[in-house]
Design a protein around this motif. Structure first.
Motif, PDB file in Angstrom:
ATOM      1  N   GLY A  23     -21.531 -40.755  24.784  1.00 14.06           N
ATOM      2  CA  GLY A  23     -20.753 -39.931  23.862  1.00 14.06           C
ATOM      3  C   GLY A  23     -19.919 -38.854  24.514  1.00 14.06           C
ATOM      4  N   HIS A  24     -19.712 -38.974  25.810  1.00 13.48           N
ATOM      5  CA  HIS A  24     -18.934 -37.971  26.531  1.00 13.48           C
ATOM      6  C   HIS A  24     -17.705 -38.623  27.161  1.00 13.48           C
ATOM      7  CE1 HIS A  24     -22.278 -35.216  25.934  1.00 13.48           C
ATOM      8  NE2 HIS A  24     -23.091 -36.168  26.385  1.00 13.48           N
ATOM      9  N   VAL A  25     -16.899 -37.820  27.809  1.00 16.11           N
ATOM     10  CA  VAL A  25     -15.666 -38.296  28.424  1.00 16.11           C
ATOM     11  C   VAL A  25     -15.750 -38.092  29.926  1.00 16.11           C
ATOM     12  CG1 VAL A  25     -13.160 -37.934  28.596  1.00 16.11           C
ATOM     13  CG2 VAL A  25     -14.304 -37.767  26.369  1.00 16.11           C
ATOM     14  N   GLY A  26     -15.269 -39.070  30.679  1.00 14.33           N
ATOM     15  CA  GLY A  26     -15.220 -38.945  32.126  1.00 14.33           C
ATOM     16  C   GLY A  26     -13.830 -39.247  32.642  1.00 14.33           C
ATOM     17  N   ILE A  27     -13.401 -38.496  33.650  1.00 12.30           N
ATOM     18  CA  ILE A  27     -12.126 -38.744  34.295  1.00 12.30           C
ATOM     19  C   ILE A  27     -12.329 -38.527  35.787  1.00 12.30           C
ATOM     20  CG2 ILE A  27     -11.390 -36.361  33.895  1.00 12.30           C
ATOM     21  CD1 ILE A  27      -8.499 -37.344  33.817  1.00 12.30           C
ATOM     22  N   ALA A  28     -11.704 -39.357  36.588  1.00  7.62           N
ATOM     23  CA  ALA A  28     -11.834 -39.245  38.043  1.00  7.62           C
ATOM     24  C   ALA A  28     -10.458 -39.028  38.650  1.00  7.62           C
ATOM     25  CB  ALA A  28     -12.478 -40.491  38.627  1.00  7.62           C
ATOM     26  N   VAL A  29     -10.426 -38.306  39.759  1.00  4.11           N
ATOM     27  CA  VAL A  29      -9.179 -37.962  40.418  1.00  4.11           C
ATOM     28  C   VAL A  29      -9.128 -38.590  41.806  1.00  4.11           C
ATOM     29  CG1 VAL A  29     -10.173 -35.801  41.295  1.00  4.11           C
ATOM     30  CG2 VAL A  29      -7.688 -36.024  41.091  1.00  4.11           C
ATOM     31  N   ASP A  30      -7.959 -39.074  42.194  1.00  2.44           N
ATOM     32  CA  ASP A  30      -7.714 -39.458  43.583  1.00  2.44           C
ATOM     33  C   ASP A  30      -7.303 -38.210  44.347  1.00  2.44           C
ATOM     34  OD1 ASP A  30      -8.145 -42.231  43.576  1.00  2.44           O
ATOM     35  OD2 ASP A  30      -6.108 -42.656  42.905  1.00  2.44           O
ATOM     36  N   LEU A  31      -7.995 -37.914  45.425  1.00  5.13           N
ATOM     37  CA  LEU A  31      -7.573 -36.819  46.294  1.00  5.13           C
ATOM     38  C   LEU A  31      -6.467 -37.304  47.226  1.00  5.13           C
ATOM     39  CD1 LEU A  31     -11.039 -35.282  47.247  1.00  5.13           C
ATOM     40  CD2 LEU A  31      -9.471 -34.558  45.437  1.00  5.13           C
ATOM     41  N   PRO A  32      -5.542 -36.445  47.618  1.00  6.99           N
ATOM     42  CA  PRO A  32      -4.495 -36.859  48.559  1.00  6.99           C
ATOM     43  C   PRO A  32      -5.089 -37.496  49.814  1.00  6.99           C
ATOM     44  CG  PRO A  32      -3.960 -34.729  47.637  1.00  6.99           C
ATOM     45  CD  PRO A  32      -5.350 -35.059  47.150  1.00  6.99           C
ATOM     46  N   GLY A  33      -4.457 -38.595  50.241  1.00 11.03           N
ATOM     47  CA  GLY A  33      -4.964 -39.359  51.369  1.00 11.03           C
ATOM     48  C   GLY A  33      -5.917 -40.458  50.964  1.00 11.03           C
ATOM     49  N   HIS A  34      -6.133 -40.630  49.647  1.00 17.13           N
ATOM     50  CA  HIS A  34      -7.100 -41.599  49.132  1.00 17.13           C
ATOM     51  C   HIS A  34      -6.520 -42.327  47.927  1.00 17.13           C
ATOM     52  CE1 HIS A  34      -9.369 -38.444  51.202  1.00 17.13           C
ATOM     53  NE2 HIS A  34     -10.268 -39.360  51.486  1.00 17.13           N
ATOM     54  N   GLY A  35      -7.011 -43.537  47.696  1.00 16.95           N
ATOM     55  CA  GLY A  35      -6.629 -44.280  46.502  1.00 16.95           C
ATOM     56  C   GLY A  35      -5.124 -44.428  46.368  1.00 16.95           C
ATOM     57  N   ALA A  36      -4.608 -44.121  45.190  1.00 22.87           N
ATOM     58  CA  ALA A  36      -3.174 -44.233  44.939  1.00 22.87           C
ATOM     59  C   ALA A  36      -2.367 -43.237  45.758  1.00 22.87           C
ATOM     60  CB  ALA A  36      -2.901 -44.028  43.451  1.00 22.87           C
ATOM     61  N   LEU A  37      -3.040 -42.232  46.307  1.00 21.53           N
ATOM     62  CA  LEU A  37      -2.362 -41.194  47.092  1.00 21.53           C
ATOM     63  C   LEU A  37      -2.634 -41.351  48.584  1.00 21.53           C
ATOM     64  CD1 LEU A  37      -3.223 -38.110  44.825  1.00 21.53           C
ATOM     65  CD2 LEU A  37      -1.303 -39.710  44.622  1.00 21.53           C
ATOM     66  N   VAL A  38      -2.957 -42.563  49.011  1.00 21.49           N
ATOM     67  CA  VAL A  38      -3.378 -42.794  50.395  1.00 21.49           C
ATOM     68  C   VAL A  38      -2.311 -42.391  51.406  1.00 21.49           C
ATOM     69  CG1 VAL A  38      -2.586 -45.196  50.470  1.00 21.49           C
ATOM     70  CG2 VAL A  38      -4.499 -44.465  51.924  1.00 21.49           C
ATOM     71  N   ASP A  39      -1.043 -42.442  51.028  1.00 25.04           N
ATOM     72  CA  ASP A  39       0.021 -42.123  51.970  1.00 25.04           C
ATOM     73  C   ASP A  39       0.348 -40.630  52.026  1.00 25.04           C
ATOM     74  OD1 ASP A  39       0.365 -44.787  52.733  1.00 25.04           O
ATOM     75  OD2 ASP A  39       1.710 -45.184  51.044  1.00 25.04           O
ATOM     76  N   GLN A  40      -0.293 -39.844  51.181  1.00 27.19           N
ATOM     77  CA  GLN A  40      -0.036 -38.408  51.200  1.00 27.19           C
ATOM     78  C   GLN A  40      -0.870 -37.721  52.274  1.00 27.19           C
ATOM     79  OE1 GLN A  40      -0.372 -36.362  47.472  1.00 27.19           O
ATOM     80  NE2 GLN A  40       0.992 -37.781  46.386  1.00 27.19           N
TER      81      GLN A  40
END
Length: 254
Positions: free
Chosen positions: A27-44
Protein backbone atom coordinates in the motif's frame (compact mmCIF):
# COMPACT_ATOMS: atom_id res chain seq x y z
CA UNK A 1 4.32 6.55 2.42
CA UNK A 2 6.70 7.10 -0.45
CA UNK A 3 10.09 5.39 -0.39
CA UNK A 4 12.94 6.88 -2.42
CA UNK A 5 15.56 4.21 -3.10
CA UNK A 6 19.24 5.01 -3.66
CA UNK A 7 21.41 2.22 -5.08
CA UNK A 8 25.00 1.37 -4.21
CA UNK A 9 28.10 0.74 -6.29
CA UNK A 10 27.88 -0.95 -9.71
CA UNK A 11 24.07 -1.03 -9.49
CA UNK A 12 21.36 1.37 -10.66
CA UNK A 13 17.65 1.97 -10.17
CA UNK A 14 16.80 -1.42 -11.73
CA UNK A 15 18.00 -3.28 -8.64
CA UNK A 16 14.99 -2.00 -6.66
CA UNK A 17 12.28 -3.23 -9.07
CA UNK A 18 11.22 -6.23 -6.96
CA UNK A 19 11.24 -4.24 -3.73
CA UNK A 20 9.23 -1.41 -5.28
CA UNK A 21 6.63 -3.98 -6.37
CA UNK A 22 6.54 -5.44 -2.85
CA UNK A 23 6.23 -1.97 -1.29
CA UNK A 24 3.31 -1.29 -3.64
CA UNK A 25 1.60 -4.51 -2.52
CA UNK A 26 1.82 -3.17 1.04
CA UNK A 27 0.00 0.00 0.00
CA UNK A 28 2.95 2.34 -0.34
CA UNK A 29 4.84 3.97 -3.19
CA UNK A 30 8.42 3.33 -4.23
CA UNK A 31 10.65 5.21 -6.63
CA UNK A 32 14.30 4.58 -7.46
CA UNK A 33 16.88 6.98 -8.85
CA UNK A 34 19.83 6.41 -11.17
CA UNK A 35 22.89 8.18 -9.79
CA UNK A 36 25.18 9.86 -12.35
CA UNK A 37 27.61 7.34 -13.79
CA UNK A 38 25.04 4.53 -13.42
CA UNK A 39 22.07 3.12 -15.30
CA UNK A 40 20.60 5.56 -17.79
CA UNK A 41 23.17 8.12 -16.64
CA UNK A 42 26.20 5.87 -17.13
CA UNK A 43 27.91 8.38 -19.42
CA UNK A 44 27.66 11.24 -16.95
CA UNK A 45 30.49 12.24 -14.65
CA UNK A 46 30.02 10.93 -11.11
CA UNK A 47 30.70 13.43 -8.32
CA UNK A 48 29.51 13.92 -4.78
CA UNK A 49 27.59 17.03 -5.83
CA UNK A 50 25.81 15.69 -8.88
CA UNK A 51 24.86 12.43 -7.17
CA UNK A 52 23.38 14.44 -4.32
CA UNK A 53 21.54 16.64 -6.82
CA UNK A 54 20.11 13.61 -8.66
CA UNK A 55 18.41 12.58 -5.42
CA UNK A 56 17.25 16.10 -4.64
CA UNK A 57 15.67 16.36 -8.08
CA UNK A 58 13.10 13.69 -7.15
CA UNK A 59 12.93 14.09 -3.35
CA UNK A 60 9.49 15.15 -2.15
CA UNK A 61 8.23 16.27 1.27
CA UNK A 62 7.66 13.28 3.55
CA UNK A 63 9.79 10.82 1.60
CA UNK A 64 11.52 7.92 3.31
CA UNK A 65 15.08 7.83 1.98
CA UNK A 66 16.60 4.35 1.65
CA UNK A 67 20.31 4.12 0.87
CA UNK A 68 22.00 0.80 0.13
CA UNK A 69 25.74 0.25 0.58
CA UNK A 70 27.58 3.27 -0.86
CA UNK A 71 24.20 4.84 -1.54
CA UNK A 72 23.93 5.58 2.17
CA UNK A 73 26.66 8.15 1.67
CA UNK A 74 24.71 9.82 -1.14
CA UNK A 75 21.41 9.67 0.75
CA UNK A 76 23.09 11.43 3.67
CA UNK A 77 24.33 14.22 1.39
CA UNK A 78 20.80 14.70 0.09
CA UNK A 79 19.35 14.70 3.61
CA UNK A 80 21.91 17.32 4.62
CA UNK A 81 20.82 19.54 1.72
CA UNK A 82 17.07 19.19 2.40
CA UNK A 83 16.45 17.74 5.89
CA UNK A 84 12.95 19.19 6.05
CA UNK A 85 11.85 16.93 3.18
CA UNK A 86 12.93 13.67 4.81
CA UNK A 87 10.50 11.73 6.96
CA UNK A 88 12.96 8.95 7.82
CA UNK A 89 16.28 7.71 6.46
CA UNK A 90 17.08 4.00 6.32
CA UNK A 91 20.62 2.71 5.91
CA UNK A 92 20.52 -0.75 4.32
CA UNK A 93 23.98 -2.26 4.86
CA UNK A 94 25.03 1.28 4.06
CA UNK A 95 27.84 3.76 4.53
CA UNK A 96 27.71 6.89 6.67
CA UNK A 97 30.00 9.91 6.25
CA UNK A 98 32.43 10.97 8.94
CA UNK A 99 32.51 14.72 9.32
CA UNK A 100 35.50 16.22 7.55
CA UNK A 101 36.69 12.89 6.13
CA UNK A 102 36.72 11.41 2.65
CA UNK A 103 34.61 8.43 1.63
CA UNK A 104 37.52 5.93 1.87
CA UNK A 105 38.44 7.24 5.31
CA UNK A 106 34.84 6.90 6.51
CA UNK A 107 34.76 3.31 5.28
CA UNK A 108 38.07 2.35 6.89
CA UNK A 109 37.94 3.95 10.34
CA UNK A 110 37.28 1.44 13.11
CA UNK A 111 36.19 1.78 16.70
CA UNK A 112 38.72 -0.84 17.79
CA UNK A 113 41.83 -2.38 16.32
CA UNK A 114 40.55 -5.94 16.18
CA UNK A 115 37.16 -6.27 14.41
CA UNK A 116 36.98 -9.98 15.15
CA UNK A 117 33.23 -10.17 15.72
CA UNK A 118 31.10 -11.46 12.88
CA UNK A 119 31.97 -11.76 9.21
CA UNK A 120 34.77 -9.54 7.93
CA UNK A 121 34.78 -9.28 4.14
CA UNK A 122 37.93 -10.42 2.38
CA UNK A 123 38.46 -7.25 0.38
CA UNK A 124 41.69 -8.55 -1.13
CA UNK A 125 39.96 -11.55 -2.68
CA UNK A 126 37.04 -9.43 -3.85
CA UNK A 127 39.41 -7.13 -5.73
CA UNK A 128 40.55 -10.12 -7.73
CA UNK A 129 37.15 -10.23 -9.43
CA UNK A 130 37.35 -6.60 -10.54
CA UNK A 131 38.90 -5.00 -13.60
CA UNK A 132 40.06 -1.41 -13.98
CA UNK A 133 40.17 0.62 -17.17
CA UNK A 134 42.68 3.34 -17.97
CA UNK A 135 40.34 6.01 -16.61
CA UNK A 136 40.11 4.24 -13.26
CA UNK A 137 36.58 2.91 -13.69
CA UNK A 138 36.09 -0.33 -11.79
CA UNK A 139 33.98 -3.17 -13.23
CA UNK A 140 32.81 -6.44 -11.71
CA UNK A 141 34.13 -8.59 -14.56
CA UNK A 142 33.46 -12.06 -13.18
CA UNK A 143 29.99 -13.54 -12.63
CA UNK A 144 31.18 -15.95 -9.94
CA UNK A 145 32.60 -13.06 -7.96
CA UNK A 146 29.41 -11.02 -8.19
CA UNK A 147 27.34 -14.07 -7.21
CA UNK A 148 29.62 -14.73 -4.25
CA UNK A 149 29.79 -11.20 -2.84
CA UNK A 150 26.43 -9.70 -3.85
CA UNK A 151 23.89 -12.43 -4.59
CA UNK A 152 24.91 -15.73 -3.01
CA UNK A 153 21.37 -16.31 -1.67
CA UNK A 154 19.79 -15.70 -5.08
CA UNK A 155 19.19 -18.44 -7.63
CA UNK A 156 21.56 -18.42 -10.59
CA UNK A 157 19.00 -16.97 -13.00
CA UNK A 158 18.39 -13.96 -10.74
CA UNK A 159 22.09 -13.50 -10.09
CA UNK A 160 22.88 -13.56 -13.82
CA UNK A 161 20.04 -11.12 -14.53
CA UNK A 162 21.62 -8.70 -12.06
CA UNK A 163 25.20 -9.34 -13.18
CA UNK A 164 24.29 -8.54 -16.79
CA UNK A 165 23.08 -5.11 -15.64
CA UNK A 166 26.02 -4.15 -13.44
CA UNK A 167 27.86 -1.08 -14.64
CA UNK A 168 31.23 0.52 -13.95
CA UNK A 169 31.96 2.29 -10.70
CA UNK A 170 33.73 5.64 -10.97
CA UNK A 171 34.73 7.15 -7.66
CA UNK A 172 35.14 10.66 -9.06
CA UNK A 173 36.03 13.14 -6.34
CA UNK A 174 34.92 10.90 -3.46
CA UNK A 175 38.44 9.63 -2.80
CA UNK A 176 39.91 13.10 -2.25
CA UNK A 177 37.09 15.41 -1.13
CA UNK A 178 36.38 15.66 2.60
CA UNK A 179 32.65 15.59 3.31
CA UNK A 180 30.83 17.94 5.64
CA UNK A 181 27.13 17.45 6.40
CA UNK A 182 26.44 19.79 9.36
CA UNK A 183 22.71 20.13 8.69
CA UNK A 184 22.32 16.35 8.75
CA UNK A 185 23.90 16.06 12.20
CA UNK A 186 21.87 19.02 13.48
CA UNK A 187 18.55 17.80 12.08
CA UNK A 188 18.70 14.56 14.10
CA UNK A 189 16.33 12.91 11.63
CA UNK A 190 14.44 9.69 12.40
CA UNK A 191 16.74 6.94 11.16
CA UNK A 192 17.35 3.21 11.04
CA UNK A 193 20.08 0.77 10.12
CA UNK A 194 19.47 -2.68 8.64
CA UNK A 195 22.23 -5.27 8.81
CA UNK A 196 22.26 -8.15 6.34
CA UNK A 197 23.19 -11.18 8.42
CA UNK A 198 24.86 -13.05 5.54
CA UNK A 199 26.62 -9.99 4.11
CA UNK A 200 29.88 -10.79 2.31
CA UNK A 201 30.50 -7.23 1.10
CA UNK A 202 30.05 -5.05 4.18
CA UNK A 203 32.21 -6.21 7.09
CA UNK A 204 30.21 -6.73 10.27
CA UNK A 205 32.52 -4.41 12.19
CA UNK A 206 31.61 -1.61 9.77
CA UNK A 207 27.89 -2.33 10.06
CA UNK A 208 28.20 -2.24 13.86
CA UNK A 209 30.15 1.02 13.65
CA UNK A 210 27.59 2.74 11.42
CA UNK A 211 24.69 1.64 13.65
CA UNK A 212 26.52 2.92 16.73
CA UNK A 213 27.24 6.27 15.09
CA UNK A 214 23.61 6.56 14.03
CA UNK A 215 22.54 5.88 17.61
CA UNK A 216 20.13 3.10 16.61
CA UNK A 217 19.44 -0.51 17.47
CA UNK A 218 20.17 -2.69 14.45
CA UNK A 219 17.34 -4.18 12.47
CA UNK A 220 18.26 -7.44 10.75
CA UNK A 221 17.43 -9.43 7.65
CA UNK A 222 18.85 -12.90 7.03
CA UNK A 223 20.22 -12.22 3.57
CA UNK A 224 23.21 -11.41 1.41
CA UNK A 225 24.23 -7.85 0.62
CA UNK A 226 21.30 -7.70 -1.83
CA UNK A 227 17.99 -8.42 -0.06
CA UNK A 228 16.23 -6.25 -2.64
CA UNK A 229 16.67 -9.23 -4.99
CA UNK A 230 16.72 -12.25 -2.69
CA UNK A 231 14.05 -11.23 -0.13
CA UNK A 232 12.12 -8.27 -1.56
CA UNK A 233 8.86 -8.87 0.32
CA UNK A 234 10.62 -9.35 3.64
CA UNK A 235 12.71 -6.26 2.96
CA UNK A 236 9.63 -4.20 2.09
CA UNK A 237 7.94 -5.21 5.34
CA UNK A 238 11.10 -4.41 7.30
CA UNK A 239 11.38 -0.99 5.66
CA UNK A 240 7.82 -0.14 6.65
CA UNK A 241 8.57 -1.29 10.19
CA UNK A 242 11.80 0.74 10.22
CA UNK A 243 9.81 3.95 9.85
CA UNK A 244 8.17 3.26 13.23
CA UNK A 245 11.47 2.98 15.10
CA UNK A 246 13.30 5.72 16.94
CA UNK A 247 16.97 6.32 17.77
CA UNK A 248 18.27 5.11 21.11
CA UNK A 249 21.26 7.44 21.17
CA UNK A 250 22.77 10.55 19.58
CA UNK A 251 24.38 10.86 16.17
CA UNK A 252 28.16 10.69 16.24
CA UNK A 253 29.61 12.87 13.45
CA UNK A 254 33.26 11.86 13.91
Amino acid sequence: MRFLFVHGGFHAAWCWDKTIAAVSELGHVGIAVDLPGHGALVDQESTLANRRDAILAVLQPGDVLVGHSGGGFDATLAADAAPDLVRHIVYLAAALPREGRTYPEAMAMRDDADPANGFDADVGEMLGYLSFDEDGAMTFADFDGAWKYFYHDCDEQTARWAFDRLGPERFGDTTVTPVSVPRFWEADLPRSFIVCEQDRSMPRWLADTVARRLGVAQLTIDSSHSPFLSRPRELAELLVHATTTEPIGPLVPY
